[in-house]
Design an enzyme around this catalytic site. Structure first.
Site, PDB file in Angstrom:
ATOM      1  CE  LYS A 188      -6.591   5.124  -0.844  1.00  0.00           C
ATOM      2  NZ  LYS A 188      -5.676   4.209  -0.514  1.00  0.00           N
ATOM      3  CG  ASP A 210      -2.271   8.087   2.099  1.00  0.00           C
ATOM      4  OD1 ASP A 210      -2.478   8.682   3.302  1.00  0.00           O
ATOM      5  OD2 ASP A 210      -2.247   6.558   2.529  1.00  0.00           O
ATOM      6  CE  LYS A 259       0.583   6.437   4.053  1.00  0.00           C
ATOM      7  NZ  LYS A 259      -0.212   4.526   4.120  1.00  0.00           N
ATOM      8  CG  ASP A 315      -2.654   5.290  -1.938  1.00  0.00           C
ATOM      9  OD1 ASP A 315      -3.250   4.740  -2.442  1.00  0.00           O
ATOM     10  OD2 ASP A 315      -3.884   5.898  -0.478  1.00  0.00           O
ATOM     11  NE  ARG A 375     -10.254   1.416   5.395  1.00  0.00           N
ATOM     12  CZ  ARG A 375      -9.657   0.490   5.775  1.00  0.00           C
ATOM     13  NH1 ARG A 375     -10.319  -0.527   6.777  1.00  0.00           N
ATOM     14  NH2 ARG A 375      -8.727  -0.095   5.479  1.00  0.00           N
TER      15      ARG A 375
END
Length: 540
Positions: free
Chosen positions: A300, A305, A312, A323, A386
Site C-alpha cells: 500500500k 491520506d 480525517k 501511509d 484496500r
C-alpha cells in the site's frame, strides 16, 4: 432482467461513478507547478565504515564488549590488560549486572578508552537476537564520533556479521532536514574484532550491508514529507536506488496505462489529488532463480491520506505521510535481495496514490470497478488502501503467474487494538504460506501473529449495489479489510495479507529514532530467500 441490470450498472460506472479520464487528470496542475518545495533535499546522513579484523587495534574511542556470562571476560576480553579486566569485573559486580537478560552498562575511566559499553547478550544468540543487540548498541553510541571497537571473539562468523548489521541499522537517523546535526564531522570506523574476521566480512558485505541500505531507503521514503515523496517521486527514487543493479526491471504504469488495464479502483482513489497515481512494478530475477514463478510483494503506497471526502480529524493527520510504509517496505525488501544477488525471483508492486478531497474526488456511495471486473461500493473514502491494493493484487494474479502474493499495508486501526506494537497482523487462506511468513518473522525479528479470516466477513462486506463494499463493517475491521483484498485474488493463488498499522512508525526508543521503523524489510527479505512453493488450491 440480469442483462438489464448489467447494462444499468455499466451506465452508472461510465458516468458520475467512473474513474477520471486521461484528460481529466491532464487538466489538473502538475506536481511541479503546485509544489515549490520540490527542491527540498534531505541532508546526507553519516554512517560509520565497518572493518573486520582478527586483532584489536590500539585502544581508542569506545569499546563494545558483548558478554553472555562473567567467564567471557577471561576469553572474549582476553586482549585487554589484566588491570582493565579487573576494573570491568569490579564495576559489573558492583552494578549487579545481569548477563542473562539483554541489557547494557557504560563504564568510563578504564584504560585508554573513552568508555566501555558492556552488552549483556542473554542466552539467545539467534540471528535476530544478536542483530537486535547490535541495533541497540548502534543507537546508544550514535553520539560517539571516535572509533568503535567491538570484541566479538568466540562468536561465530554469522553472529559477528549480524552484530555489525544491527549496529548499522541502529545508526539510522530520522532528522532528515536538520542539516547541522546530520552533516557534522564524519564518524570514525567500527572495527569488529573476530577470530573469523574474513568469513564475517564476507557475510556482512554480501547480505548485511545491503540490508542496512535497504532499511535506510525504506525509512527515508516513509519519513519524507508528502510534498517531497508522492507517487511520481517515489518512482524516481526507486529508479535511482536500483540504478546499476543487475537482474532488475522497473515499470511504472501511469494513468493511461492503468485506464487501459481497467484499474478503476486505484484511479478512483487518486481522483482528488493533483498528483496522479502510479502502479510501480519492480522485478528482480537472480541467477539460478527457481522457475516456478515470482513471489509477489504488493505494498500500500498512499503517500498522504487525508481521508478524502471522509476527511480525517486534523489531530495526528500529519502521521498519514507514513501511509505508504507498506510500499516502501516491499520495494526495500527487493532492493536488499537484488543488491545481495540472492538467487530468487521476486516482484515488488507499489500501489501509489494520494488520497485528497476536491471536487473530483471519489464520494461515499460511488461505485468503482477494479481490474478483474469486480465492482466496489465506496462506503468510506478513508478506506482507500484496500482500493489501491485491489488493483495491485489483481494485476499480479492476472499478469505475473505468481508463486504467491503477499500484500503489506498500514490498513486498519483495529489491528493496533488487537496486537498493539508487538506484532503485525497476518491473514491468509493458505496455512502453509502463513507458516513460512511466521517463521521468517521469528527469524528476522519482524514478528507476526496470525488472525482469522472468518467466512462471515464475506457476508459483512456484501454491497446492495456492487459486488463488494470497502467499509461499513462493525467489529472485525482488520479481518474485513483483509477479506476485501483477498477477494481480488483467485482462491487458488497462495495469498497473505499483513497489516502493519501498529508497526510502521512511532516514537523513539532503544531500537529506533522517532518516525518510520522500516518494518517488513527484514521479514520479507528472509521470507523470499527461504520461500518454498505452496500448492495452488483454493484456500479455506
Amino acid at each position: 432482467m440480469r442483462t438489464t441490470r448489467f447494462m444499468l450498472a455499466t451506465a452508472l460506472l461510465a458516468s458520475a461513478a467512473s474513474v477520471p479520464t486521461t484528460a481529466a487528470f491532464s487538466q489538473m496542475p502538475s506536481a511541479g507547478a503546485i509544489t515549490p518545495s520540490l527542491t527540498l533535499k534531505a541532508a546526507k546522513a553519516q554512517y560509520r565504515p565497518v572493518r573486520f579484523e582478527p586483532a584489536m587495534p590500539a585502544a581508542s574511542g569506545t569499546l563494545v564488549l558483548p558478554l553472555t556470562a562473567e567467564g567471557d571476560l577471561a576469553t572474549r576480553a582476553s586482549v585487554l590488560s589484566d588491570a582493565e579486566r579487573s576494573a570491568i569485573q569490579r564495576a559489573l559486580a558492583s552494578a549487579e549486572f545481569d548477563y542473562a537478560n539483554p541489557g547494557s552498562l557504560t563504564l568510563r575511566g578504564i584504560g585508554n578508552w573513552d568508555r566501555i559499553h558492556v552488552v549483556g547478550t542473554g542466552k539467545d544468540l539467534s540471528a535476530a537476537a544478536v542483530q537486535k543487540l547490535g541495533v541497540m548498541a548502534g543507537r546508544a553510541l550514535m553520539k560517539d564520533k571516535g572509533p568503535l571497537v567491538v570484541l566479538a571473539g568466540g562468536l561465530p562468523a554469522e553472529a559477528a556479521a549480524e552484530l555489525a548489521t544491527g549496529m548499522g541499522i541502529g545508526e539510522y537517523r530520522s532528522d532528515l532536514y536538520q542539516a547541522k546535526a546530520r552533516e557534522a564531522a564524519p564518524m570514525a570506523a567500527t572495527t569488529i574484532v573476530s577470530d573469523s574476521a574474513q568469513a564475517a566480512r564476507a557475510l556482512y558485505e554480501d547480505r548485511g550491508k545491503p540490508l542496512i541500505d535497504a532499511m535506510a531507503f525504506a525509512r527515508d521514503l516513509s519519513n519524507e514529507p508528502a510534498n517531497v515523496v508522492y507517487p511520481e517521486s517515489f518512482v524516481e527514487r526507486t529508479r535511482a536506488a536500483f540504478a546499476g543493479v543487475a537482474g532488475v526491471t522497473i515499470e511504472a504504469l501511469d494513468v493511461p496505462a492503468m485506464e487501459k488495464l481497467g484499474m478503476g479502483s486505484i484511479l478512483g482513489s487518486g481522483r482528488g489529488s493533483a498528483r496522479p497515481p502510479r502502479m510501480l512494478i519492480v522485478r528482480y530475477t537472480g541467477r539460478s532463480a527457481p522457475a516456478y514463478g515470482p513471489v509477489v510483494l504488493a505494498g500500500k503506497g498512499i503517500t498522504f491520506d487525508s481521508g478524502g471526502i471522509s476527511l480525517k480529524n486534523g489531530s495526528g493527520m500529519g502521521d498519514m505521510k507514513f501511509d505508504m510504509s507498506g510500499a516502501a517496505s516491499v520495494v526495500g525488501a527487493v532492493l536488499a535481495l537484488a543488491r545481495s544477488r540472492a538467487p530468487v525471483d521476486v516482484v515488488a508492486i507499489a500501489a501509489l496514490s494520494e488520497n485528497m478531497p476536491d471536487g473530483n474526488a471519489a464520494r461515499p456511495a460511488d461505485v468503482l470497478q477494479a481490474m478483474n471486473g469486480k465492482t466496489i461500493e465506496i462506503i468510506s473514502t478513508d478506506a482507500e488502501g484496500r482500493l489501491v491494493l485491489a488493483d495491485a493484487v489483481a494485476y499480479a494474479d492476472a499478469k505475473l503467474n505468481p508463486a504467491a502474493i503477499v500484500d503489506v499495508a498500514t490498513l486498519t486501526g483495529s489491528i493496533m487494538t488487537a496486537l498493539g506494537d508487538d506484532y503485525a497482523g497476518l491473514f491468509s487462506r493458505h496455512d502453509p504460506l502463513a507458516d513460512q511468513l511466521i517463521m521468517a518473522g521469528d527469524a528476522s525479528g519482524d514478528e507476526l501473529w496470525q488472525m482469522p479470516l472468518h467466512p462471515s466477513y464475506a457476508e459483512d462486506t456484501k454491497s446492495t449495489i456492487a459486488d463488494i463494499k470497502n467499509s461499513g463493517v462493525s467489529g472485525a475491521g482488520a479481518g474485513a479489510g483483509a477479506h476485501f483484498i483477498g477477494a481480488f485474488v483467485k482462491p487458488e493463488t497462495p495469498w497473505a495479507h499483513i497489516d502493519i498499522a501498529g508497526m510502521a512508525w512511532g516514537g523513539a526508543n532503544d531500537l529506533k529514532p522517532a518516525g518510520a521503523t522500516g518494518y517488513g524489510v527484514r521479514l520479507l527479505e528472509r521470507f523470499v530467500r527461504d520461500f518454498q512453493p505452496v500448492e495452488k488450491v483454493a484456500g479455506k
